[in-house]
Each structure stands twice: as C-alpha cells, then as structure tokens.
Design a protein around this motif. Structure first.
Motif, PDB file in Angstrom:
ATOM      1  N   SER A  18      84.952 -30.835  62.208  1.00  9.30           N
ATOM      2  CA  SER A  18      84.755 -31.829  63.265  1.00  9.30           C
ATOM      3  C   SER A  18      84.776 -33.247  62.698  1.00  9.30           C
ATOM      4  O   SER A  18      85.204 -34.188  63.374  1.00  9.30           O
ATOM      5  CB  SER A  18      83.438 -31.568  64.007  1.00  9.30           C
ATOM      6  N   PHE A  19      84.345 -33.400  61.453  1.00  9.74           N
ATOM      7  CA  PHE A  19      84.432 -34.708  60.798  1.00  9.74           C
ATOM      8  C   PHE A  19      85.891 -35.133  60.660  1.00  9.74           C
ATOM      9  O   PHE A  19      86.260 -36.269  60.975  1.00  9.74           O
ATOM     10  CB  PHE A  19      83.782 -34.646  59.421  1.00  9.74           C
ATOM     11  N   VAL A  20      86.725 -34.221  60.204  1.00 10.54           N
ATOM     12  CA  VAL A  20      88.149 -34.513  60.042  1.00 10.54           C
ATOM     13  C   VAL A  20      88.795 -34.836  61.385  1.00 10.54           C
ATOM     14  O   VAL A  20      89.543 -35.803  61.527  1.00 10.54           O
ATOM     15  CB  VAL A  20      88.875 -33.323  59.372  1.00 10.54           C
ATOM     16  N   GLN A  21      88.486 -34.033  62.399  1.00 14.59           N
ATOM     17  CA  GLN A  21      89.077 -34.226  63.732  1.00 14.59           C
ATOM     18  C   GLN A  21      88.686 -35.567  64.330  1.00 14.59           C
ATOM     19  O   GLN A  21      89.515 -36.289  64.888  1.00 14.59           O
ATOM     20  CB  GLN A  21      88.634 -33.096  64.664  1.00 14.59           C
ATOM     21  N   ALA A  22      87.405 -35.905  64.239  1.00 16.29           N
ATOM     22  CA  ALA A  22      86.928 -37.141  64.851  1.00 16.29           C
ATOM     23  C   ALA A  22      87.475 -38.374  64.148  1.00 16.29           C
ATOM     24  O   ALA A  22      87.652 -39.426  64.777  1.00 16.29           O
ATOM     25  CB  ALA A  22      85.399 -37.174  64.842  1.00 16.29           C
ATOM     26  N   SER A  23      87.764 -38.250  62.855  1.00 24.70           N
ATOM     27  CA  SER A  23      88.225 -39.417  62.111  1.00 24.70           C
ATOM     28  C   SER A  23      89.740 -39.568  62.099  1.00 24.70           C
ATOM     29  O   SER A  23      90.248 -40.675  61.892  1.00 24.70           O
ATOM     30  CB  SER A  23      87.700 -39.372  60.666  1.00 24.70           C
ATOM     31  N   ALA A  53      86.630 -25.987  69.337  1.00 28.26           N
ATOM     32  CA  ALA A  53      87.545 -27.131  69.393  1.00 28.26           C
ATOM     33  C   ALA A  53      87.610 -27.714  70.800  1.00 28.26           C
ATOM     34  O   ALA A  53      87.763 -28.927  70.969  1.00 28.26           O
ATOM     35  CB  ALA A  53      88.933 -26.721  68.926  1.00 28.26           C
ATOM     36  N   LEU A  54      87.504 -26.860  71.807  1.00 27.37           N
ATOM     37  CA  LEU A  54      87.537 -27.345  73.183  1.00 27.37           C
ATOM     38  C   LEU A  54      86.379 -28.299  73.444  1.00 27.37           C
ATOM     39  O   LEU A  54      86.564 -29.390  74.008  1.00 27.37           O
ATOM     40  CB  LEU A  54      87.477 -26.163  74.157  1.00 27.37           C
ATOM     41  N   VAL A  55      85.183 -27.910  73.006  1.00 28.50           N
ATOM     42  CA  VAL A  55      84.017 -28.781  73.177  1.00 28.50           C
ATOM     43  C   VAL A  55      84.201 -30.079  72.397  1.00 28.50           C
ATOM     44  O   VAL A  55      83.939 -31.182  72.903  1.00 28.50           O
ATOM     45  CB  VAL A  55      82.736 -28.064  72.718  1.00 28.50           C
ATOM     46  N   LEU A  56      84.684 -29.960  71.166  1.00 32.97           N
ATOM     47  CA  LEU A  56      84.899 -31.142  70.326  1.00 32.97           C
ATOM     48  C   LEU A  56      85.891 -32.101  70.969  1.00 32.97           C
ATOM     49  O   LEU A  56      85.668 -33.322  71.016  1.00 32.97           O
ATOM     50  CB  LEU A  56      85.396 -30.701  68.955  1.00 32.97           C
ATOM     51  N   PHE A 172      95.720 -33.204  75.152  1.00 36.75           N
ATOM     52  CA  PHE A 172      96.700 -32.136  74.953  1.00 36.75           C
ATOM     53  C   PHE A 172      95.997 -30.873  74.466  1.00 36.75           C
ATOM     54  O   PHE A 172      96.238 -29.768  74.970  1.00 36.75           O
ATOM     55  CB  PHE A 172      97.758 -32.582  73.943  1.00 36.75           C
ATOM     56  N   PHE A 173      95.103 -31.025  73.484  1.00 41.21           N
ATOM     57  CA  PHE A 173      94.379 -29.880  72.951  1.00 41.21           C
ATOM     58  C   PHE A 173      93.489 -29.231  74.016  1.00 41.21           C
ATOM     59  O   PHE A 173      93.336 -28.010  74.047  1.00 41.21           O
ATOM     60  CB  PHE A 173      93.519 -30.295  71.758  1.00 41.21           C
ATOM     61  N   GLY A 204      77.320 -27.108  64.507  1.00 34.97           N
ATOM     62  CA  GLY A 204      77.800 -28.018  63.474  1.00 34.97           C
ATOM     63  C   GLY A 204      78.619 -29.177  63.980  1.00 34.97           C
ATOM     64  O   GLY A 204      78.912 -30.119  63.232  1.00 34.97           O
ATOM     65  N   LEU A 205      78.988 -29.148  65.251  1.00 35.72           N
ATOM     66  CA  LEU A 205      79.874 -30.178  65.793  1.00 35.72           C
ATOM     67  C   LEU A 205      79.237 -31.562  65.854  1.00 35.72           C
ATOM     68  O   LEU A 205      79.890 -32.568  65.597  1.00 35.72           O
ATOM     69  CB  LEU A 205      80.350 -29.792  67.196  1.00 35.72           C
TER      70      LEU A 205
END
Length: 243
Positions: A18-23, A53-56, A172-173, A204-205
């Motif tokens: 989630s760190f990678v995705q958010a950044s 991933a949907l929640v993120l 999109f995701f 962990g999100l």
C-alpha cells in the motif's frame, strides 16, 4: 507456518504494497503477488489481493476524486472487463506452480521494460492504444491480479498532471476489481482463509497508505519507481526459479 504467523506476514506485506501504491499510483498488486504466493495458495493470494486493493484504490481515489478523467476510462475500462473473464478462465485451469512461474516471468518482463525501454518507447494516448493496454491489463488482472503496469503505460502518456494520473488509474482498478471479485464469488474461490487473510491485509493498509501519500507529495516519482522495478526484477527471477 502457523495461521497466526501467516496473517502477520500478510499484514506486513500489505503495508509495503500500500505504501508503493499510494506513492506511485500502482504497485500494490506487484508487491503482494510477488510475496504472498510464496506461503499462500495462489488462488487465495489472488482473491485477497483483489479485496484489499479495492479498498486501497477507493481510499486513494476518494482523495483525488475531482481529478478523475472519465473519458479516458471508457475505452481501456470497457475492453478490460471482457479480457478479465479470459484471464480468469486461464487461471482456473492452471496449476499453482505453473501460475507462479508465469507470474515470475511476467514480473521480469515488466521490470526490464520499465528499466530499459519505458523512457525510449513512447505511446500516444489513442483509441487503439487504449484498447490494447486495456485488453492486456484485463487479461493480466484475471490471471495474476496485476493489471497496473499495462494501463500505467497508457495513462502516463495520457496525463501530465500526476493527480489526474493517480485518480484515473485508481478508478480503472476499482472497476475491474469489483468485476473480478464478483466472478470469483460465483466461481467459489472465496473461503474462510480468504476472508481471514483479507482482514489481515486490510489491517496493514492504513499505515502503508498514509506513509505513501506523504511520500507522494515530497519524493520524486522517478526514484520510487526505480526501487519498485528493481524489486519486480529480483522477485520475478526468484519466483520463476523456485516455482
């Protein structure tokens, strides 16, 4: 490995993803799908990734909601919903070992592309490009739960504003994740282990997303992406060999 230790590892890896995705706008699936299948059944890891991933994506998209470019979602999103089904059919008829090795090979190909060719090979945000990248993203999301890299190639060409890029990528995701989860439910791939691991992943999100969004404001995307691509290359090689 005990059930408790499994849940702890799922949560910690979710923090990193989630760190990678958010950044960077993508990378959760790449991170967790490189690691979770090492100790979880492949199909379990796949569904847990989709749920988390949907929640993120909803959390990140809500933050940048007004920057979503709905017009640029239409073409790649529509074709991805079709190829999602094809990817699921391939996944459901393939053994875990073969799927892990295919995943390792896919990670390596993507890493090499981004490291060596992404700055040299440019695409134009045309309808044809949207169809192709959307189709590949949908297929890979169905098979590996990794639809980010193909669509990122398209959206990096389509958007100059990083907020518009991030918001549209997350939307999109969201579209394909909801569709895939519905299909997984009907296929009977949601069980008690999936539910427990999804809870651990969601736990962990918060930490990872908060840290990633802070970095998104300060650290150049180029540096973060380089680390992600190197990680993809190493993990892809490892999974390809170990199976």
């Amino acid at each position: 490995m005990s059930a408790a230790m499994t849940l702890v590892l799922v949560a910690l890896i979710s923090v990193a993803g989630s760190f990678v995705q958010a950044s960077t706008g993508f990378g959760y699936a790449v991170t967790v799908m490189a690691l979770w299948p090492l100790f979880l059944p492949y199909k379990t890891a796949l569904v847990v990734e989709l749920a988390a991933a949907l929640v993120l994506c909803v959390v990140i998209a809500a933050r940048y909601w007004r920057f979503v470019n709905w017009r640029q979602l239409l073409v790649p999103g529509s074709v991805a919903l079709v190829t999602n089904w094809l990817g699921l059919q391939i996944m459901s008829g393939t053994s875990d070992t073969v799927l892990r090795r295919l995943l390792g090979g896919a990670l390596m190909v993507l890493a090499v592309y981004f490291l060596a060719f992404s700055e040299k090979l440019k695409i134009r945000p045309t309808v044809a490009a949207g169809l192709i990248t959307g189709a590949v993203a949908g297929l890979s999301a169905g098979m590996f739960s990794i639809g980010g890299p193909p669509i990122v190639i398209y959206y990096l060409a389509a958007f100059k504003d990083k907020r518009e890029y991030t918001a549209s990528t997350q939307m999109f995701f969201i579209l394909i994740s909801v569709w895939l989860l519905v299909m997984h439910v009907f296929m009977g791939n949601v069980n008690a282990q999936v539910i427990a691991c999804s809870g651990a992943a969601l736990a962990g999100l918060g930490i990872g997303t908060a840290a990633g969004l802070a970095v998104f404001k300060t650290l150049p995307m180029k540096r973060i992406k380089l680390l992600v691509y190197l990680f993809m290359l190493v993990m892809g090689l490892y999974i390809l060999i170990v199976g």
